[in-house]
Design a protein around this motif. Structure first.
Motif, short mmCIF file in Angstrom:
data_model
loop_
_atom_site.label_atom_id
_atom_site.label_comp_id
_atom_site.label_asym_id
_atom_site.label_seq_id
_atom_site.Cartn_x
_atom_site.Cartn_y
_atom_site.Cartn_z
N CYS A 1 0.88 -1.18 0.00
CA CYS A 1 0.00 0.00 0.00
C CYS A 1 0.91 1.22 0.00
CB CYS A 1 -0.93 0.01 1.21
SG CYS A 1 -2.06 1.42 1.20
N PRO B 1 0.93 4.14 -2.30
CA PRO B 1 0.59 5.14 -3.31
C PRO B 1 1.45 6.40 -3.23
CG PRO B 1 -1.11 5.01 -1.62
CD PRO B 1 -0.22 3.84 -1.42
N ALA C 1 4.23 7.68 -6.05
CA ALA C 1 4.13 9.03 -6.62
C ALA C 1 5.43 9.81 -6.39
CB ALA C 1 2.95 9.78 -5.98
N HIS D 1 5.64 12.60 -9.27
CA HIS D 1 4.29 13.15 -9.42
C HIS D 1 3.90 14.04 -8.23
CE1 HIS D 1 3.22 9.45 -12.10
NE2 HIS D 1 3.96 10.33 -12.73
N VAL E 1 0.48 14.32 -7.65
CA VAL E 1 -0.76 13.71 -7.20
C VAL E 1 -0.52 12.22 -6.94
CG1 VAL E 1 -2.34 15.32 -8.31
CG2 VAL E 1 -1.49 13.33 -9.57
N VAL E 2 -1.45 11.65 -6.19
CA VAL E 2 -1.29 10.27 -5.75
C VAL E 2 -2.35 9.41 -6.41
CG1 VAL E 2 -1.53 8.79 -3.72
CG2 VAL E 2 -0.26 10.95 -3.56
N ARG E 3 -1.93 8.34 -7.07
CA ARG E 3 -2.89 7.45 -7.69
C ARG E 3 -3.30 6.37 -6.69
NH1 ARG E 3 -1.31 4.84 -13.37
NH2 ARG E 3 -1.40 7.06 -13.89
N PRO E 4 -4.61 6.22 -6.42
CA PRO E 4 -5.07 5.25 -5.41
C PRO E 4 -4.62 3.82 -5.73
CG PRO E 4 -6.86 6.69 -6.03
CD PRO E 4 -5.73 6.99 -6.98
N GLN E 5 -4.41 3.04 -4.66
CA GLN E 5 -4.07 1.63 -4.79
C GLN E 5 -5.07 0.79 -4.00
OE1 GLN E 5 -0.13 0.80 -3.39
NE2 GLN E 5 0.91 1.93 -5.03
N LYS E 6 -5.17 -0.48 -4.35
CA LYS E 6 -5.94 -1.42 -3.53
C LYS E 6 -4.96 -2.07 -2.56
CE LYS E 6 -9.47 -4.85 -3.70
NZ LYS E 6 -9.99 -6.04 -4.31
N ASN F 1 -6.08 5.38 -0.72
CA ASN F 1 -6.29 6.71 -1.31
C ASN F 1 -6.08 7.77 -0.24
OD1 ASN F 1 -6.98 8.75 -3.04
ND2 ASN F 1 -9.20 8.37 -2.94
#
Lengths: 451, 451
Positions: free
Chosen positions: B316, B318, B322, B327, B329-334, B346
């Motif tokens: 986990c 994210p 990033a 980056h 912004v942070v891209r959500p992860q499962k 997220n």
């Protein structure tokens, strides 16, 4: 430091010991000494016959086989100077270093530094028990590093082990003590080797094993483990081994005095009127009394009466039974209670506990397992403290003593919680969800949960 | 305090709110005010657009929907007077009451009083990691009342709940937070109603249920629980309910500042050079930075650079991903990691964390589950501290950062352990006996255990 059987050990070790006596930099004592610096600790003294021997890793009197305990030289202390020094000390048991068998620079050595746990003013609990507001306190030792009061005693044993050049720390245990020894040894730089029954619950094994020391399962029950440890102490294979609660016991036991010191300091240097203390071996209760007496003699608290109450679980209540029967000796029991940390069927300090309870005007009482669980829940829902089963015993006994009129609800009372509920989850395993609903407001309303 | 949907809630609540502004007895502010006394807290301020609104149970900006945080008026403080006042305060977070959104008399109200946990000089760990002696510290928050840092934030939410006349405390949780809310609500005299997925492990249910509040299992996963809570906040059924991490979030989050205060005070009012902080939502890391900045502005520590490092679990990560990709912004992860207390796929404060790591010259790194377990064991066997998986993440990341040269082993470094290993026993369930023997010296020797 070669030793033989347990029986011959006291005389043997003292006779051959090179640790002659102790210097006392804390109290300004100028006795000429070699080797051992354990602060104000001046000698070991037999609790039965008063015979004194030099400080060393011994625990039984060479004259009468009575238990040895630490004798101190506090003669150089001036009350207000001592009080100021304590108050300026660290937020752990080492603020009381001048009153413990440890060197003056103890706080600079690696140790897990337990103590200075919260004394919680328990007004919610007081209300439920019918105690006057502002008069009930819980001394919550779940805040210690491994979450039980055992950290206090092990911390003393560590300093004695240093003084006596032991390299391995050991104990027999079924739980709390194993973790406390493992953690303290790891940080202090000792090898540790702890013996437990091989079939303990996995959770308890993990809690003890995580610190990386040797954790040895013995094929047998706790009595077998104890017997084996006694054999090992008398054997060359155990050379250099400090068993915290056997050959280091006189030092170890003194750690419980810090509970007395903290309670009084946290009450504003006042004695409580009543204390409710759990009984396993009885050592903790007797040392708390010793600590209170020291504070009185040192002038740190006013000399006034206090009552000490002992608490046991009904399934292991040898001291309570003896108290109620008016006996001076304690008849051993086979323990059968969920309060496993108190389950010592033949408590070594039982007679001393009886004496203290009677001398101070207290009592010894017990509660059954159901009352223990109820008391754990009562303390949790009133004060947000999740106690070990031992805490359930003291809170349950407090309730019972108030109901029977033995404990005065108008006086300042301190109840001890000596461990953490996370370690005895099984005892309250029935506690669960109050409702299960679908993730909808409709389901929420149906369950009657709206305020 | 009737509310509708989440989106319309900010404007709605502010518009209809009767809690106009606040008095400030701490800072000596004489603004005329009715109702809310939260000490030096002057207003809520949007972290995005800076728009200010009066103190109230709102969390999103009515202008831009950015997150609201507390704006303070510290103008009346004189540095040395403030320092002396803090040092004379209680041994818990309330010593910093002058810097928190709480009334000046907060220490007199029933609260579980977390904080003032140990800052452990970790010389054994330093040796193993190649850090200079005396330079590595572990801030060990397992010493809090329910054994995680969550007690710090919930303690703030309790005081806000009092100020806003809430009668029920609530949250959605999968573990630590449920216990912290249950305990704090019990002691402070609030009803509590905590929502969890119905199929949590029995141990976690017991830890949350023991405090006697409502513990409601939701038929669904954690996302379903969260969605349901959002619905409830906007519905009349949730009237009078304070969700500690939703409508009380601006107050709640400030609790993490106390970690910064304590670390600096415990270092002798000095900033550390480097901090390694776990990232779940990222709130803790951003508030620690806020706390450090406040100490600088107040003159309580010297203004000098410090580096903040964020730590995640690979399963986990994210923010770490990033960061490494450059980056903003942070891209959500499962999430899929044993570090469940950090498993927020997220993270709301991810972008702020990225900004702080870059601005201070730190970094964000992650470790895999095996490294987490290794790090838990490393910390336990070197310092006697049994950390939650989140502590395994920070120690593991510290090791990795040293190896990669990003963290300077000659500088003062503080690593956070935010929880207790007793709560995540499953993660180290493989840890066990090092030997099993018969209760005999012969068997003992055969096992090679003699020293």
């Amino acid at each position: 430091m070669r030793r033989k059987g347990l029986a011959s050990m006291a005389a043997q070790t003292v006779a051959s010991s090179t640790v002659a006596s102790t210097t006392n930099p804390v109290a300004g004592d100028t006795t000429t000494v070699v080797g051992v610096d354990l602060g104000p600790a001046a000698a070991l003294s037999c609790r039965e016959c008063g015979h004194r021997v030099p400080l060393g890793p011994v625990f039984a009197c060479e004259e009468c086989f009575g238990p040895l305990e630490i004798a101190y030289d506090f003669s150089a202390y001036e009350t207000e100077e001592l009080r100021a020094r304590i108050e300026a000390g660290p937020a752990n048991i080492w603020r009381y270093a001048p009153l413990l068998p440890v060197p003056a620079d103890v706080a600079d050595k690696p140790n897990i530094n337990p103590g200075w746990t919260k004394l919680v003013k328990a007004d919610n609990l007081a209300r439920e028990l019918g105690v006057e507001a502002g008069k009930l306190f819980v001394k919550d030792d779940s805040g210690n590093p491994t979450h039980s009061f055992k950290d206090r005693v092990v911390a003393q044993a560590i300093e004695a082990a240093r003084a006596f050049d032991f390299t391995t720390l050991s104990c027999s245990s079924t739980g709390n003590l194993a973790g406390a020894v493992g953690a303290a040894a790891a940080r202090a730089g000792f090898r540790s080797c702890v013996f437990i029954p091989h079939d303990l619950e996995q959770g308890k094994i993990v809690m003890a094993a995580i610190y990386g020391g040797e954790l040895v399962g013995i094929e047998g029950n706790y009595d077998d483990v104890n017997r084996f440890c006694s054999e090992l102490i008398g054997d060359p294979a155990g050379e250099g081994w400090g068993f915290v609660n056997v050959n280091l016991r006189p030092y170890y036991a003194e750690g419980s005095k810090t509970l007395a010191y903290e309670i009084c300091e946290q009450l504003g240097w006042k004695l409580p009127d009543q204390l409710v203390i759990p009984i396993a071996s009885g050592s903790q209760l007797t040392k708390i009394d010793k600590g209170l007496q020291e504070l009185i003699k040192l002038g740190l608290v006013e000399d006034k009466p206090y009552k000490i109450f002992g608490a046991q679980a009904e399934g292991c209540s040898p001291v309570s039974v003896a108290y109620k029967a008016g006996h001076d000796v304690v008849r051993p029991q086979k323990p059968n209670t969920i309060a496993k940390s108190l389950a010592i069927g033949n408590p070594a300090d039982g007679p001393y506990v009886l004496d203290i309870a009677r001398r101070t005007g207290g009592a010894v009482e017990d509660v059954n397992d159901e009352q223990v669980v109820d008391a754990i829940k009562l303390l949790a829902r009133t004060e947000g403290i999740f106690a070990e089963t031992a805490g359930g015993v003291t809170v349950g006994v407090t309730k019972k003593l108030i109901e029977s009129g033995l404990l005065d609800p108008t006086l300042t009372t301190v109840v001890l919680n000596t461990g953490d509920g996370l370690k005895t989850l099984d005892a309250v395993a029935g506690t669960g969800l109050t409702a299960t609903i679908r993730p909808s407001l409709e389901s929420f309303r149906e369950a009657g949960l709206a305020s």
